[in-house]
Scaffold this motif. Structure first.
Motif, PDB file in Angstrom:
ATOM      1  N   ALA A 100       0.828  -1.203   0.000  1.00  0.00           N
ATOM      2  CA  ALA A 100       0.000   0.000   0.000  1.00  0.00           C
ATOM      3  C   ALA A 100       0.865   1.256   0.000  1.00  0.00           C
ATOM      4  CB  ALA A 100      -0.921   0.006   1.219  1.00  0.00           C
ATOM      5  N   PHE A 101       2.104   1.135   0.436  1.00  0.00           N
ATOM      6  CA  PHE A 101       3.006   2.279   0.503  1.00  0.00           C
ATOM      7  C   PHE A 101       4.094   2.228  -0.567  1.00  0.00           C
ATOM      8  CE2 PHE A 101       1.447   1.579   4.808  1.00  0.00           C
ATOM      9  CZ  PHE A 101       0.968   2.834   5.112  1.00  0.00           C
ATOM     10  N   ASP A 102       4.138   1.187  -1.346  1.00  0.00           N
ATOM     11  CA  ASP A 102       5.286   0.940  -2.210  1.00  0.00           C
ATOM     12  C   ASP A 102       5.283   1.609  -3.570  1.00  0.00           C
ATOM     13  OD1 ASP A 102       6.549  -0.569  -0.342  1.00  0.00           O
ATOM     14  OD2 ASP A 102       5.909  -2.489  -1.147  1.00  0.00           O
ATOM     15  N   TYR A 103       4.195   2.292  -3.972  1.00  0.00           N
ATOM     16  CA  TYR A 103       4.123   2.829  -5.323  1.00  0.00           C
ATOM     17  C   TYR A 103       3.861   4.326  -5.331  1.00  0.00           C
ATOM     18  CZ  TYR A 103       4.084  -2.032  -6.613  1.00  0.00           C
ATOM     19  OH  TYR A 103       4.444  -3.346  -6.752  1.00  0.00           O
ATOM     20  N   ASP A 104       4.594   5.043  -6.188  1.00  0.00           N
ATOM     21  CA  ASP A 104       4.400   6.465  -6.368  1.00  0.00           C
ATOM     22  C   ASP A 104       3.018   6.698  -6.979  1.00  0.00           C
ATOM     23  OD1 ASP A 104       4.567   8.954  -8.271  1.00  0.00           O
ATOM     24  OD2 ASP A 104       6.120   9.223  -6.739  1.00  0.00           O
ATOM     25  N   LYS A 105       2.263   7.654  -6.440  1.00  0.00           N
ATOM     26  CA  LYS A 105       0.897   7.889  -6.906  1.00  0.00           C
ATOM     27  C   LYS A 105       0.848   8.321  -8.370  1.00  0.00           C
ATOM     28  CE  LYS A 105      -0.557   9.364  -2.357  1.00  0.00           C
ATOM     29  NZ  LYS A 105      -0.789  10.529  -1.529  1.00  0.00           N
ATOM     30  N   SER A 106       1.804   9.134  -8.796  1.00  0.00           N
ATOM     31  CA  SER A 106       1.750   9.660 -10.153  1.00  0.00           C
ATOM     32  C   SER A 106       2.392   8.745 -11.190  1.00  0.00           C
ATOM     33  CB  SER A 106       2.388  11.050 -10.214  1.00  0.00           C
ATOM     34  OG  SER A 106       3.734  10.983  -9.797  1.00  0.00           O
ATOM     35  N   THR A 107       3.491   8.091 -10.843  1.00  0.00           N
ATOM     36  CA  THR A 107       4.209   7.258 -11.831  1.00  0.00           C
ATOM     37  C   THR A 107       3.890   5.773 -11.714  1.00  0.00           C
ATOM     38  OG1 THR A 107       6.112   6.889 -10.403  1.00  0.00           O
ATOM     39  CG2 THR A 107       6.141   8.884 -11.804  1.00  0.00           C
ATOM     40  N   GLN A 108       3.330   5.361 -10.589  1.00  0.00           N
ATOM     41  CA  GLN A 108       3.063   3.956 -10.287  1.00  0.00           C
ATOM     42  C   GLN A 108       4.341   3.118 -10.207  1.00  0.00           C
ATOM     43  OE1 GLN A 108      -0.010   2.875  -9.291  1.00  0.00           O
ATOM     44  NE2 GLN A 108      -0.402   5.051  -9.411  1.00  0.00           N
ATOM     45  N   LEU A 109       5.486   3.787 -10.085  1.00  0.00           N
ATOM     46  CA  LEU A 109       6.757   3.089  -9.931  1.00  0.00           C
ATOM     47  C   LEU A 109       6.994   2.764  -8.460  1.00  0.00           C
ATOM     48  CD1 LEU A 109       8.989   5.204 -12.325  1.00  0.00           C
ATOM     49  CD2 LEU A 109       8.083   2.901 -12.727  1.00  0.00           C
ATOM     50  N   PRO A 110       7.721   1.683  -8.194  1.00  0.00           N
ATOM     51  CA  PRO A 110       8.028   1.343  -6.795  1.00  0.00           C
ATOM     52  C   PRO A 110       8.843   2.452  -6.130  1.00  0.00           C
ATOM     53  CG  PRO A 110       8.647  -0.449  -8.265  1.00  0.00           C
ATOM     54  CD  PRO A 110       8.289   0.716  -9.131  1.00  0.00           C
ATOM     55  N   LYS A 111       8.572   2.684  -4.853  1.00  0.00           N
ATOM     56  CA  LYS A 111       9.341   3.663  -4.097  1.00  0.00           C
ATOM     57  C   LYS A 111       9.835   3.016  -2.811  1.00  0.00           C
ATOM     58  CE  LYS A 111       5.359   5.719  -1.799  1.00  0.00           C
ATOM     59  NZ  LYS A 111       4.642   6.921  -1.490  1.00  0.00           N
ATOM     60  N   GLY A 112      10.687   3.704  -2.110  1.00  0.00           N
ATOM     61  CA  GLY A 112      11.281   3.138  -0.912  1.00  0.00           C
ATOM     62  C   GLY A 112      10.361   3.153   0.299  1.00  0.00           C
ATOM     63  N   VAL A 113      10.505   2.133   1.096  1.00  0.00           N
ATOM     64  CA  VAL A 113       9.829   2.033   2.378  1.00  0.00           C
ATOM     65  C   VAL A 113      10.858   1.513   3.368  1.00  0.00           C
ATOM     66  CG1 VAL A 113       8.021   0.894   3.700  1.00  0.00           C
ATOM     67  CG2 VAL A 113       7.596   1.533   1.341  1.00  0.00           C
ATOM     68  N   VAL A 114      10.930   2.169   4.515  1.00  0.00           N
ATOM     69  CA  VAL A 114      11.867   1.757   5.555  1.00  0.00           C
ATOM     70  C   VAL A 114      11.064   1.236   6.737  1.00  0.00           C
ATOM     71  CG1 VAL A 114      13.651   2.557   7.162  1.00  0.00           C
ATOM     72  CG2 VAL A 114      13.557   3.489   4.830  1.00  0.00           C
TER      73      VAL A 114
END
Length: 105
Positions: free
Chosen positions: A87-101
């Protein structure tokens, strides 16, 4: 760090999932967006008036901590679909994976 230390002083333990610009490559990140899932085996934090400011969304936002969503661990069992890491892993605009710590507190 002060918030984390306050949680530890009151023996509140759990997992903190950070995302947003705080964990990005931005030179000047805005705020941190996080989900804190705490161990509620000894009771819920919100039932203790001394601890309520440590988990109150509005109070934490006013302190500049960003969007902090706090849930008891028992909710992850009752409503598992609400607490999936993706639920936190994707950028809202690009739908690309993003970092989660993930941080253990």
């Amino acid at each position: 760090m002060i918030w984390r230390d306050d949680l530890r002083i009151h023996d509140v333990r759990g997992l903190l999932f950070l995302d947003g610009s705080f964990v990005s490559a931005k030179a000047n990140p805005g705020d941190c967006d996080c989900l804190f899932v705490y161990d509620d085996s000894n009771g819920r934090i919100g039932e203790n008036s001394d601890l309520k400011p440590l988990v109150d969304y509005v109070t934490l936002k006013e302190q500049g901590l960003g969007d902090v969503f706090v849930f008891p661990r028992s909710m992850t069992t009752k409503y598992p679909s609400l607490f999936q890491n993706d639920a936190f892993d994707y950028d809202k605009s690009t739908q690309l994976p993003k970092g989660v710590v993930e941080v253990e507190i």
